[in-house]
Enzyme design. Structure first.
Site, PDB file in Angstrom:
ATOM      1  N   CYS A 199       7.752  -8.080   3.010  1.00  0.00           N
ATOM      2  CA  CYS A 199       6.640  -9.024   3.145  1.00  0.00           C
ATOM      3  C   CYS A 199       7.145 -10.439   3.400  1.00  0.00           C
ATOM      4  O   CYS A 199       6.363 -11.310   3.790  1.00  0.00           O
ATOM      5  CB  CYS A 199       5.757  -8.988   1.907  1.00  0.00           C
ATOM      6  SG  CYS A 199       6.661  -9.027   0.362  1.00  0.00           S
ATOM      7  N   GLU A 205      -1.499  -9.095  -2.734  1.00  0.00           N
ATOM      8  CA  GLU A 205      -0.527  -9.639  -1.783  1.00  0.00           C
ATOM      9  C   GLU A 205      -0.727  -8.898  -0.476  1.00  0.00           C
ATOM     10  O   GLU A 205      -0.664  -7.666  -0.439  1.00  0.00           O
ATOM     11  CB  GLU A 205       0.902  -9.440  -2.300  1.00  0.00           C
ATOM     12  CG  GLU A 205       1.957  -9.987  -1.369  1.00  0.00           C
ATOM     13  CD  GLU A 205       3.294  -9.327  -1.552  1.00  0.00           C
ATOM     14  OE1 GLU A 205       3.916  -8.976  -0.530  1.00  0.00           O
ATOM     15  OE2 GLU A 205       3.723  -9.157  -2.706  1.00  0.00           O
TER      16      GLU A 205
END
Length: 525
Positions: free
Chosen positions: A302, A265
């Site tokens: 994020c 990620e």
């Protein structure tokens, strides 16, 4: 509990011999004890050898034994009490309430995966019984289950010292799948990592599992991480961090004689689309929700809303004016590390210097080291479409508003976006048809699409997707949050014409585990 500064290789505490790392209290810039000397390629090899030796035994533990192990890890983490909480606060600058909540999430996802393991549905058992009299050819007895890939390397993340770190989602899902785990601790929170690592190691011992099921390594440079990814006994990688770091790991994994999957990620700016009717009807509420999401935790998520897209008009101008006023009132917040604070300053500096973007507002001045001053920028669709730099992620409380002249420009901006973790639609009934036209594009761009919410906050549950097309992640087919995360570390095996006594328990004819199977094309009740 005493911190030792040692690596954990199986059940052994081993001193490192490379350059040491020390945690820094970002609120004061003071170094914390102890020092953590880095591991070597030899230490990596020792941990991987133990993991490989443990693999076949661990992957065939009973469902109950493995689920009990995950429950035990959660209990051992909770047993650390305030010792853990206080260390995380010192190493991260995050408030105590946030860390208590994150500990709850960490233990909750471990127990969630224990539930998943007990259910056995992740085994995806499929049975096609033999048809010896079928014409023109008979059919063999065919049975399929999912098996663990092998030992997994997990890289701890900076922004969630517990939930995406040593015993976070990657570790929990890999252990649930039957994969031993070797963790490389993040350099920002080595003490936190050791405390949690000791809790996992105690759980391994209490559950009478092979010691190689878990190891914890430290390293100041790239030696440990690259050695982990390149070791032939490692069969998959879990990573949360920067785009450059994720790409480097992917390249190393693909350059191996046996390439392996890297579930990284990496980068997302999480576009928010504001439609006309919603902006007109509830612009003030949208402003408040946006700024709250933007500045939460100094924007170190994020899923932070780093991009806002809307049609030009009075409603959008009011939104920008109100958001600017609220951003100006936002207090500066301590960021996780000096490195993250420096990167944030560089990112907002690049936007401020970009002639295609205009500074709309800056938050309250900094009053201490490593602080994030919230920032809001404005541009137009033509500039955004022509300047790739405007899509660069700025990790922190900074966002860019893109004003579009028409629905067609909104669509062009959506098509122009890189892959994202999330995309958000704020709409009222009058916006439904315009939103409907945009959804197919966003399905291609993002792993999670929200309506009338904000992207910060990721629920750990069965339906969650925390992933997306590159560069949000390196593999858009997976999620790093939610119970489907277990699928990353599994592969199917088919057993043809096996005698019942030789079959894995999950595939035996009598279905002793009482699993819900796909039997001759029909799903059992």
């Amino acid at each position: 509990m005493t911190l030792t500064g040692n690596l954990l290789i199986g059940q052994r505490a081993v001193p490192g011999s490379r350059d040491a790392i020390r945690a820094i209290d970002p609120a004061s810039n003071q170094a914390l004890e102890p020092a953590y000397a880095g591991g070597t390629a030899e230490h990596v090899a020792q941990a991987c050898a133990l993991a490989w030796a443990a693999f076949d035994a661990y992957r065939e533990t009973s469902l109950e034994q493995r689920a009990h192990f995950l429950d035990t890890i959660a209990s051992q983490i909770e047993a650390l009490g305030d010792t853990l909480i206080d260390r995380v606060v010192a190493e991260s600058g995050l408030p105590k309430a946030r860390i208590q909540g994150e500990r709850g999430r960490t233990c909750g996802q471990l127990r969630t995966f224990a539930r998943v393991v007990r259910s056995g549905e992740w085994l995806d058992v499929r049975v096609d019984n033999a048809q010896p009299t079928r014409q023109p050819l008979p059919r063999a007895d065919l049975r399929q289950r999912q098996v663990a890939l092998g030992p997994v390397a997990v890289f701890g993340a900076s922004n969630f010292p517990l939930a995406f770190s040593v015993a976070g989602g990657d570790t929990a899902s890999a252990l649930a799948a039957g994969c031993p785990v070797v963790v490389k601790a993040h350099g920002a929170h080595p003490g936190t990592s050791e405390l949690v690592g000791q809790a996992v190691a105690r759980a391994v011992q209490l559950c009478d599992l092979p010691e190689g099921v878990f190891s914890l390594l430290y390293g100041a440079g790239r030696e440990v991480g690259m050695a982990l990814v390149r070791d032939p006994r490692i069969k998959a990688v879990g990573f949360t961090g920067s785009r450059s770091g994720g790409i480097a790991l992917c390249q190393a994994a693909q350059a191996r004689p046996e390439p392996i999957p890297v579930y990284a990620e990496m980068s997302s700016i999480n576009p928010v689309f504001l439609f006309d009717a919603a902006l007109q009807a509830r612009g003030e509420a949208l402003t408040q929700g946006f700024v709250a999401s933007l500045t939460q935790g100094a924007g170190q998520f994020c899923t932070n809303p780093g991009l806002v897209i809307a049609r030009q008009g009075p409603a959008l101008q009011r939104f920008i004016a109100n958001a600017s006023e609220q951003v100006r009132q936002a207090a500066a917040q301590t960021m996780l590390t000096p490195g993250i604070a420096d990167a944030y300053q560089a990112g907002v500096g690049a936007l401020a210097d970009n002639t295609n973007a205009e500074v709309a507002a800056s938050g309250q001045p900094q009053h201490g080291p490593n602080q994030c001053q919230a920032q809001l920028f404005v541009t137009n669709a033509v500039a955004f479409l022509s300047d790739p730099a405007l899509q660069a992620e700025v990790f922190g409380a900074a966002s860019l508003v893109v004003a579009c002249d028409s629905d067609e420009q909104v669509r062009q901006v959506a098509e122009h976006l890189e892959g994202q973790l999330t995309a958000t639609l704020h709409l009222d009934d009058g916006d439904i048809e315009r939103a409907r036209e945009l959804v197919p594009t966003l399905e291609r761009k993002a792993g999670r699409i929200l309506v009338n919410g904000w992207p910060t906050g990721v629920e750990v549950c069965d339906a969650m997707v925390h992933g997306g097309p590159f560069p949000a992640t390196s593999d858009a087919r997976s999620t790093s949050v939610g119970t489907a995360a277990i699928l990353r570390f599994l592969r199917p095996v088919c057993y043809q014409d096996f005698p019942d006594a030789l079959l894995p328990v999950a595939l035996q004819h009598g279905n002793p585990l009482q699993l819900r199977r796909l039997l001759d094309g029909q799903r059992e009740a």
